[in-house]
Design an enzyme around this catalytic site. Structure first.
Site: not given
Length: 831
Positions: A786-787
C-alpha cells in the site's frame, strides 16, 4: 461472570446486548453517562437452565417471572446493585436484547424499562420482567415483521443510576423529517425522559444547524412531567409558567448539539440519543442508530446495474478500500466501476496474478470486487519477456495513450461548449476510462508477477515469510512521488535563503500563506514558480480516486503547506534519500552474500535488478493514470457542470458529482431540474463518509479470506489482539515509541506535530508530508504494497498496517510502541 460494570466491559461484548454495548462504548470514550452495570445474556441462559425452562415452554413469560434465582446469580447481581446504590438514590432497569437497536430493527418500545428502583426485591423482580419481555407476543410479532432470525434467549439487562432529570428528551442527529444531515432535531420537556419517549407530552422542538448552530424553535404544550416518587414514578401537571416558556436555554441547546456531534462522530453514522439535565449537568442516557435512515435511503436512491443488490449479498465481496479511499461520488462511480471491471478482466486473462475478479460493484458508495474462491496460478514463464523492459514499456504506453488524451482534455477545459459538444466530449471521456484502466492493469500486472517471483525466491532462500526487509531492498529509486517531494523541498531551500520568505513561512498560518505571498513582489515571484511547478506536478486531487475535491493545480494552498512543513522541520530530502539508498544497498549485499550457490546468486541478481529497475511503476503509474486522469477529467467536467447549472438542472456546477452518467447525458439535451436529487445524494455521500464500511460482504471461506489478505492486507481484526496489544502487517522495519495522533482527513493535518505516531485509516500521496515528522505509521487498512507501506520504507520509519482497529482502539496522547519488524503495537500508557 454474570454482571460487569460499563467502564470495565469490552466494547464489543456480545453478552451485553445492543443497548448495553452502546452504553459501554459511550462510557469508554468519556461521554457523560451515569454509572451502571450490565447483567449479561448468559445470566438469562443460566436462569432458564436452573428453572428447567426452554424458549418453547408453555407460558414462558409467566414461568420466568415465577422462577427463582440460584444463590450464585443472586449474590453477584445484588452485590452489583448495592454497589451502584451507594452512589445513586435509585436505579433504572432496562432490557438490552442482542436484537435490539440493530440496523433495520430498532425494537423501539418493544422491550421494558423500569425507573426508580430502590430495593433488592424490586430489582430482582424487574430483571425477571425484562427477561420475560424477550418472549412476549408483541416482540415475536415485531421480530417476524423485521425478519429478525435471532431465536436464542440473548437478553441482557442494563442497570443504571437514575438521574432525576429536571429536563430531558431525545435527539436525532439527522433531521428525521427532511433527512438533512446538516441539521439535528431535539425534543425536550420537563422531568424524566419517559414522558417524551412514550409520547405522553407535546415537547418543545429545536432544529439546530450543526455547522452554524442556528436554532429554530417550536414550543410544545408540555402538558405533564414525570418525577421519582416514594415508590415508582409520579405524573404531575406542568404549571402555566412552565408551559409558556421553552424548557431549554440556547446555551443548553448548543451544549446538546456539541454532545450529539461527538457521539455521531464516535459511531460513524446518524444516531438518536436520550439525555437528561439535572442540577444544570448534562447526562447522556442512551444512544442507538437511526434505523429508518437505510429504508429512506433505499427509497431515495435509484438502482444502477453496478450497485450491489440484496441478491448479490450471498456472494463474497471485498472492499477495495486499500486502493480507493472512502466512498466515491455517483458520477465517478459511473466512470470507474465499469472501467475497473473491464480492465481487471482483460489483464487477469493475459497476466494471471493468482486471483480472479468476476465483478466490481458499489455498496453504500464504496467499491467492492467479487472474487472467485479458487486461485489462478500464473504460468512459470508468464510475462517473462517483459521483465527487463517494464519501466520503459510503461512510459511508452503513457506517452502514446494517456498524454495525447490529456492534451485533448486540457483543450476541452478551455472550450465554451454547446450542449451537443459537451455531450460528445463527455461520452469520449467515459470511453477513455475503459481504455485507461485496460492499460492501467496491463502496466501493473506484469510488475506484480515479477515482484512475486523475486519474493518467492527470497523466501525460499531466507526460509521464512518475513517481507519488510525484502521490500526495503527495493527502496531508494526515484519515482514521481519522490520527485514531487524533492521539488517541494527545493522550494523550501529557496525560502530559507530569503529572510523575508523564511519569516512568512515560519509564522503565517497555512490558510493565510497564499494571501500573504500575494502582497509582496518577491512573494508573487515565488508563487509564479510554484504555479509553474503545479502545471507539471499538480495533477493530483485532495481525495485520490474521485472528481469531487480540488486538484493541486487548481489551488496552490496544498503545495504551499508542504513547502511550509519542509521549512519548519528542516528536513533535508537529498541527505535522507541517500540514507535510504545506503540502507537498501546494505540489506541487499548482506542477503546476496548469504546465498551460497553461485548459480542461484546469479539468477537472484538478474531478477532483483529487473525488479529494482521497475520499482518506480507503483508510484509513476499512479501519478500519470490514477491521479492525473481524474484531475484532468475534473477540470473539464466543471465546464459541463457550468452548462447544467446555467440551464437550471443543478444549483451549482459541483452538484454535477451527485448525478449519474446517464442523467448528465439526458440533461444536456433535455434539461429538467435534478436539484433535489443531487442534494439528497450529497447528504447520503456525507453519511457514507461518516460510516464505517464493512471490509467484506457475504460469508467467505477461510481460503477466500486468506486470498483476500494477500491482496489488500487484513480484512478482520487479529484474534491475538488484547486491550493493550494490536497486531497488523509488518510493513516497514524498526521500533519506535511515542504519542498517538489520530488523523482522519486532510483538514486535521495541522494538528500533527513532529514526534507523533500517525494513526489513520489509510494514506494517499497527499499525506506524504506527515511522514517527514512521524516516528511511526499505523493504519486500519492496507498491506505490504500500500501507499503507506511504500512511503514509510522510503522515509525509513516503522509501520504496522491493516490493523482494522487502530483508529477505534487508540486515542490522541496514548503512548504506544510500534514494532515494524513483528507487526505488533503495544500500548505503554493511556492518555
Amino acid at each position: 461472570m454474570y454482571s460487569v460494570l460499563f467502564r470495565q466491559a469490552e466494547e464489543s461484548s456480545q453478552l451485553a446486548g445492543a443497548k448495553g454495548m452502546n452504553l459501554i462504548k459511550l462510557t469508554k470514550h468519556g461521554l457523560p453517562v451515569p454509572d451502571g452495570f450490565i447483567i449479561q445474556t448468559n445470566a438469562l441462559a443460566r436462569f432458564m437452565e436452573d428453572n428447567q425452562l426452554h424458549d418453547s415452554s408453555e407460558n414462558i413469560e409467566n414461568a420466568i417471572i415465577a422462577g427463582t434465582f440460584s444463590d450464585e446469580i443472586k449474590n453477584e447481581l445484588t452485590s452489583s446493585f448495592y454497589e451502584l446504590r451507594e452512589s445513586y438514590h435509585s436505579v433504572a432497569v432496562r432490557s438490552s436484547s442482542a436484537s435490539e437497536d440493530l440496523e433495520g430493527a430498532s425494537f423501539a418500545g418493544q422491550y421494558e424499562t423500569y425507573l426508580n428502583i430502590k430495593t433488592e426485591e424490586e430489582f430482582l423482580n424487574k430483571v425477571k420482567e425484562c427477561w420475560a419481555s424477550f418472549f412476549s407476543g408483541r416482540v415475536s410479532r415485531y421480530k417476524k415483521k423485521m425478519n429478525n432470525q435471532i431465536a436464542e434467549p440473548l437478553m441482557g439487562v442494563v442497570v443504571q443510576g437514575l438521574i432525576n432529570s429536571d429536563i430531558s428528551g431525545v435527539i436525532f442527529s439527522q433531521n428525521p423529517v427532511t433527512h438533512d444531515d446538516r441539521e439535528l432535531l431535539i425534543s425536550a420537556s420537563y422531568g424524566l425522559g419517559e414522558a417524551v419517549v412514550s409520547g405522553s407530552v407535546t415537547p418543545d422542538t429545536y432544529i439546530v444547524h450543526k455547522g452554524s448552530f442556528e436554532i429554530q424553535k417550536e414550543m410544545g404544550l408540555k402538558e405533564i412531567y414525570m418525577e421519582s416518587a416514594a415508590e415508582g414514578i409520579a405524573e404531575k401537571e406542568t404549571s402555566e409558567d412552565m408551559r409558556s416558556r421553552f424548557c431549554l436555554t440556547d446555551e443548553q441547546v448548543i451544549e446538546l448539539t456539541e454532545l450529539t456531534k461527538k457521539t455521531e462522530a464516535l459511531y460513524g453514522f446518524p444516531v438518536d440519543l436520550e439525555f437528561g439535565i439535572a442540577n444544570h449537568k448534562l447526562y447522556l442516557l442512551q444512544a442507538r442508530p437511526i434505523t429508518t435512515i437505510e429504508q429512506d435511503k433505499k427509497a431515495a436512491e435509484e438502482e444502477r446495474n453496478f450497485m450491489i443488490t440484496d441478491k448479490d449479498m450471498d456472494d463474497f465481496w471485498l472492499n477495495m478500500e486499500s486502493n480507493i479511499e472512502g466512498p466515491v461520488s455517483p458520477l465517478f462511480s459511473s466512470f470507474i466501476v465499469p472501467a475497473l471491471e473491464y480492465g481487471l478482466k482483460k489483464s487477469m486473462r493475459q497476466f494471471p496474478i493468482g486471483v480472479i475478479v468476476d465483478e466490481v460493484k458499489v455498496y453504500r458508495g464504496h467499491i467492492y470486487s467479487k472474487n472467485q474462491g479458487g486461485q489462478q496460478l500464473p504460468p512459470e514463464d508468464s510475462a517473462e519477456e517483459l521483465f527487463p523492459i517494464l519501466s520503459e514499456r510503461m512510459y511508452d504506453i503513457i506517452h502514446n495513450t494517456y498524454l495525447p488524451f490529456y492534451r485533448t482534455l486540457d483543450q476541452l477545459a478551455q472550450t465554451e461548449h454547446t450542449p451537443e459538444s459537451a455531450l460528445d466530449a463527455f461520452k469520449k471521456l467515459k470511453a477513455f476510462y475503459l481504455t485507461a484502466y485496460e492499460e492501467h492493469f496491463n502496466i501493473v500486472f506484469p510488475q506484480i508477477l515479477l515482484t512475486n517471483k523475486l519474493q518467492a525466491m527470497y523466501q525460499n532462500i531466507q526460509g521464512e515469510t518475513e517481507n519488510s526487509h525484502f521490500y526495503e531492498m527495493l527502496t531508494g529509486v526515484m519515482n514521481k512521488s519522490l520527485e514531487t517531494d524533492r521539488r517541494l523541498w527545493q522550494f523550501s531551500v529557496e525560502v530559507r535563503e530569503n529572510p523575508n520568505l523564511t519569516a512568512l513561512f515560519e509564522h503565517a498560518q497555512p490558510e493565510h500563506l497564499l494571501e500573504r505571498l500575494e502582497q509582496t513582489d518577491e512573494g508573487r515571484q515565488f508563487l509564479q514558480k510554484v504555479n509553474e511547478f503545479l502545471q507539471e506536478y499538480g495533477w493530483r486531487s485532495v481525495k485520490s480516486h474521485d472528481l469531487i475535491e480540488q486538484t493541486w493545480a487548481e489551488n496552490p494552498f496544498y503545495a504551499l503547506t508542504h513547502i511550509q512543513n519542509y521549512v519548519r522541520n528542516g528536513y533535508h530530502f537529498d541527505n535522507e534519500f541517500k540514507k535510504t539508498i545506503k540502507k537498501r544497498e546494505k540489506l541487499y549485499n548482506e542477503f546476496f552474500q548469504s546465498i551460497e550457490d553461485p548459480a542461484l546468486q546469479k539468477e537472484f541478481e538478474r531478477y532483483y535488478q529487473w525488479t529494482l529497475n521497475s520499482s518506480n511503476i507503483k508510484d509513476d503509474h499512479h501519478f500519470y493514470i490514477d491521479a492525473m486522469l481524474d484531475a484532468k477529467a475534473r477540470v473539464f467536467l466543471l465546464k459541463v457542470g457550468e452548462l447544467l447549472a446555467e440551464s437550471g438542472v443543478i444549483q451549482d456546477r459541483e452538484d454535477l458529482w451527485f448525478l449519474y452518467d446517464d442523467e448528465v447525458e439526458n440533461a444536456l439535451l433535455h434539461p429538467v431540474s435534478l436539484k433535489e436529487k443531487a442534494e439528497k445524494r450529497r447528504q447520503m455521500f456525507h453519511e457514507y463518509e461518516l460510516a464505517q464500511a464493512p471490509a467484506y460482504l457475504g460469508t467467505p471461506t477461510e481460503a477466500q479470506l486468506k486470498a483476500a489478505e494477500e491482496i489488500v492486507g487484513a480484512v478482520i481484526e487479529d484474534e491475538k489482539n488484547t486491550e493493550n496489544d494490536i497486531f497488523g502487517v509488518a510493513a516497514s522495519s524498526g521500533i519506535a515509541t511515542g504519542p498517538v495522533k489520530v488523523i482522519r482527513d486532510a483538514s486535521e493535518f495541522s494538528q500533527f506535530t513532529p514526534g507523533d505516531i500517525l494513526v489513520c485509516k489509510m494514506t494517499t500521496p497527499l499525506w506524504t508530508s506527515l511522514f517527514q515528522d512521524a516516528k511511526a505509521i499505523i493504519t486500519d487498512t492496507g498491506g505490504i504494497l500500500s501507499h503507506a507501506a511504500i512511503i514509510a520504507r522510503e522515509y525509513g520509519i516503522p509501520a504496522v498496517l491493516g490493523t482494522r482497529a487502530a483508529t477505534e482502539r487508540l486515542r490522541d496522547g496514548d503512548i504506544v510502541t510500534v514494532d515494524g519488524n513483528s507487526g505488533k503495537i503495544t500500548v505503554v500508557s493511556r492518555s
